[in-house]
Design an enzyme around this catalytic site. Sequence first.
Site, PDB file in Angstrom:
ATOM      1  N   THR A  15     -42.062  98.360 -11.490  1.00 48.32           N
ATOM      2  CA  THR A  15     -43.489  98.348 -11.807  1.00 48.32           C
ATOM      3  C   THR A  15     -44.199  97.116 -11.256  1.00 48.32           C
ATOM      4  O   THR A  15     -45.349  97.191 -10.820  1.00 48.32           O
ATOM      5  CB  THR A  15     -43.663  98.390 -13.341  1.00 48.32           C
ATOM      6  OG1 THR A  15     -43.069  99.592 -13.811  1.00 48.32           O
ATOM      7  CG2 THR A  15     -45.112  98.357 -13.762  1.00 48.32           C
ATOM      8  N   ASP A  59     -37.254 102.505  -7.968  1.00 50.25           N
ATOM      9  CA  ASP A  59     -37.365 102.464  -9.421  1.00 50.25           C
ATOM     10  C   ASP A  59     -35.985 102.039  -9.897  1.00 50.25           C
ATOM     11  O   ASP A  59     -34.971 102.554  -9.416  1.00 50.25           O
ATOM     12  CB  ASP A  59     -37.706 103.868  -9.933  1.00 50.25           C
ATOM     13  CG  ASP A  59     -37.947 103.877 -11.434  1.00 50.25           C
ATOM     14  OD1 ASP A  59     -39.088 104.105 -11.826  1.00 50.25           O
ATOM     15  OD2 ASP A  59     -36.989 103.662 -12.203  1.00 50.25           O
ATOM     16  N   SER A  60     -35.935 101.124 -10.849  1.00 48.06           N
ATOM     17  CA  SER A  60     -34.621 100.553 -11.164  1.00 48.06           C
ATOM     18  C   SER A  60     -33.697 101.542 -11.851  1.00 48.06           C
ATOM     19  O   SER A  60     -32.507 101.284 -11.980  1.00 48.06           O
ATOM     20  CB  SER A  60     -34.761  99.269 -11.979  1.00 48.06           C
ATOM     21  OG  SER A  60     -34.996  99.541 -13.333  1.00 48.06           O
ATOM     22  N   SER A  61     -34.197 102.695 -12.273  1.00 43.94           N
ATOM     23  CA  SER A  61     -33.265 103.701 -12.816  1.00 43.94           C
ATOM     24  C   SER A  61     -32.358 104.236 -11.715  1.00 43.94           C
ATOM     25  O   SER A  61     -31.342 104.861 -12.006  1.00 43.94           O
ATOM     26  CB  SER A  61     -33.995 104.872 -13.470  1.00 43.94           C
ATOM     27  OG  SER A  61     -35.343 104.622 -13.626  1.00 43.94           O
ATOM     28  N   THR A  91     -37.769  96.986 -14.968  1.00 42.81           N
ATOM     29  CA  THR A  91     -37.226  96.496 -16.241  1.00 42.81           C
ATOM     30  C   THR A  91     -36.118  97.386 -16.803  1.00 42.81           C
ATOM     31  O   THR A  91     -35.277  96.922 -17.559  1.00 42.81           O
ATOM     32  CB  THR A  91     -38.345  96.390 -17.303  1.00 42.81           C
ATOM     33  OG1 THR A  91     -38.967  97.675 -17.436  1.00 42.81           O
ATOM     34  CG2 THR A  91     -39.366  95.355 -16.931  1.00 42.81           C
ATOM     35  N   ASP A  92     -36.124  98.667 -16.417  1.00 40.31           N
ATOM     36  CA  ASP A  92     -35.215  99.607 -17.086  1.00 40.31           C
ATOM     37  C   ASP A  92     -33.749  99.199 -16.993  1.00 40.31           C
ATOM     38  O   ASP A  92     -33.008  99.322 -17.968  1.00 40.31           O
ATOM     39  CB  ASP A  92     -35.394 101.025 -16.517  1.00 40.31           C
ATOM     40  CG  ASP A  92     -36.728 101.633 -16.942  1.00 40.31           C
ATOM     41  OD1 ASP A  92     -37.373 101.055 -17.842  1.00 40.31           O
ATOM     42  OD2 ASP A  92     -37.116 102.662 -16.373  1.00 40.31           O
ATOM     43  N   THR A 278     -19.967  96.950 -30.491  1.00 40.08           N
ATOM     44  CA  THR A 278     -20.749  97.491 -31.611  1.00 40.08           C
ATOM     45  C   THR A 278     -22.093  98.084 -31.178  1.00 40.08           C
ATOM     46  O   THR A 278     -22.720  97.613 -30.223  1.00 40.08           O
ATOM     47  CB  THR A 278     -20.981  96.428 -32.704  1.00 40.08           C
ATOM     48  OG1 THR A 278     -21.846  96.985 -33.710  1.00 40.08           O
ATOM     49  CG2 THR A 278     -21.623  95.166 -32.164  1.00 40.08           C
ATOM     50  N   CYS A 280     -24.551  97.826 -33.146  1.00 38.22           N
ATOM     51  CA  CYS A 280     -25.562  96.931 -33.742  1.00 38.22           C
ATOM     52  C   CYS A 280     -26.098  95.984 -32.674  1.00 38.22           C
ATOM     53  O   CYS A 280     -25.359  95.533 -31.812  1.00 38.22           O
ATOM     54  CB  CYS A 280     -24.948  96.092 -34.862  1.00 38.22           C
ATOM     55  SG  CYS A 280     -24.431  97.061 -36.267  1.00 38.22           S
TER      56      CYS A 280
HETATM   57  N1  ASP Z   1     -39.083 102.525 -14.325  1.00 37.65           N
HETATM   58  C1  ASP Z   1     -39.448 101.199 -13.925  1.00 37.65           C
HETATM   59  C2  ASP Z   1     -38.235 100.524 -13.355  1.00 37.65           C
HETATM   60  O1  ASP Z   1     -37.354 100.144 -14.076  1.00 37.65           O
HETATM   61  C3  ASP Z   1     -40.007 100.462 -15.092  1.00 37.65           C
HETATM   62  C4  ASP Z   1     -40.348  99.018 -14.847  1.00 37.65           C
HETATM   63  O2  ASP Z   1     -40.342  98.484 -13.757  1.00 37.65           O
HETATM   64  O3  ASP Z   1     -40.699  98.369 -15.814  1.00 37.65           O
HETATM   65  O4  ASP Z   1     -38.150 100.408 -12.150  1.00 37.65           O
END
Ligand code: ASP
Length: 343
Positions: A15, A59-61, A91-92, A278, A280
């Site tokens: 993003t 996209d990091s996914s 971030t993912d 865990t 948790c």
């Molecule tokens: N789907 C995005 C990614 O991980 C989300 C992000 O950048 O926050 O590439």
Amino acid sequence: MHQPSKVLLIYTGGTIGMVQDVDSNALHPFDFSQISQEIPELNKLNCEIETIAFDVPIDSSDICPNDWNRLANAIKENYQNYDGFIVLHGTDTMAYTASALSFMLEGLNKPVILTGSQLPIGVLRTDGKENLLTAIEVAGDKNAQGKPMVGEVAIYFEYKLIRGNRAHKTSTSHFDAFNSPNFRVLAEAGVNIEYKNHHIPPFGNGDLNVVELHNQGIFVLPIFPGMSQDQVEFVLESDKNWAILMMTFGAGNVPMQPWFIDAIKNATAKNKVVVNVTQCMKGKVNMSLYKNGQILESIGVIGGSDITSEAAIAKLMYLKEKTDSVEKIKEQFGISLRGEMTV
Ligand code: ASP
């Protein structure tokens, strides 16, 4: 004023790298070689910044070990020429990449700071600008002896610097998206950047070596009430899985039905590595606490203490690259190699 530090910024996607088209409002990745046009504040930092970017931002996914290898090798190739490195990342899966790099970059003693944002850098209320500017400051920061303030892989996000292999994404909507549930933050950015432990020791001596990771047979098995015997046996018996990361209840507990314990026993008897982490967020696995855990210990399950699942996956991948000996992998898993767990 000190000599400007040199920081290499590696853009992978996510993003943070998006800007909004004024006419259509659509988001599209921007050209990172033009970064100082987008963020003129960068020119005010006492830092020389150079950028490289993945040909196609992802996209990091979609990130996979091969991308980690590209990143680690890019850092190695440029290691002597820069004081610190920034990895701009979605971030993912940022916590996975940070964990992986922490193991792969053997000997690291310079900062490798991952950052990203919840809102694209090209929109008005973006968190990306602060994240990026402060991350660069941290990557270039030195102590009075001219040594980097941070000598490890870390995530900088929303005023916190977190050890990379302790990080966990905890929010899809808040700017404060990452936490370090079981280890103090490395630094907090307020009016000044306050490094919490000036003695954050680098894990390496600067003689950088990259251990590449590959796709391997690691499987994550979350334990839940009402699991079916067939499915559990399928996962534990499959020849495709050499390591099974069990995500367990509380301090490391699992159901005690005989079929369940037998399935684990059969797996460890076949030299599979079974790790207990865990579910948790806070606290750790303590297999000596309950009868339940003691049984797991006696059948060869390895306790993961307070390691995150992200770091545990990366550590297993890394250890598999280092040795084929299951005994060695089990022994090394129990040691904190890069500060990833409390032992
Ligand atoms: N789907 C995005 C990614 O991980 C989300 C992000 O950048 O926050 O590439």
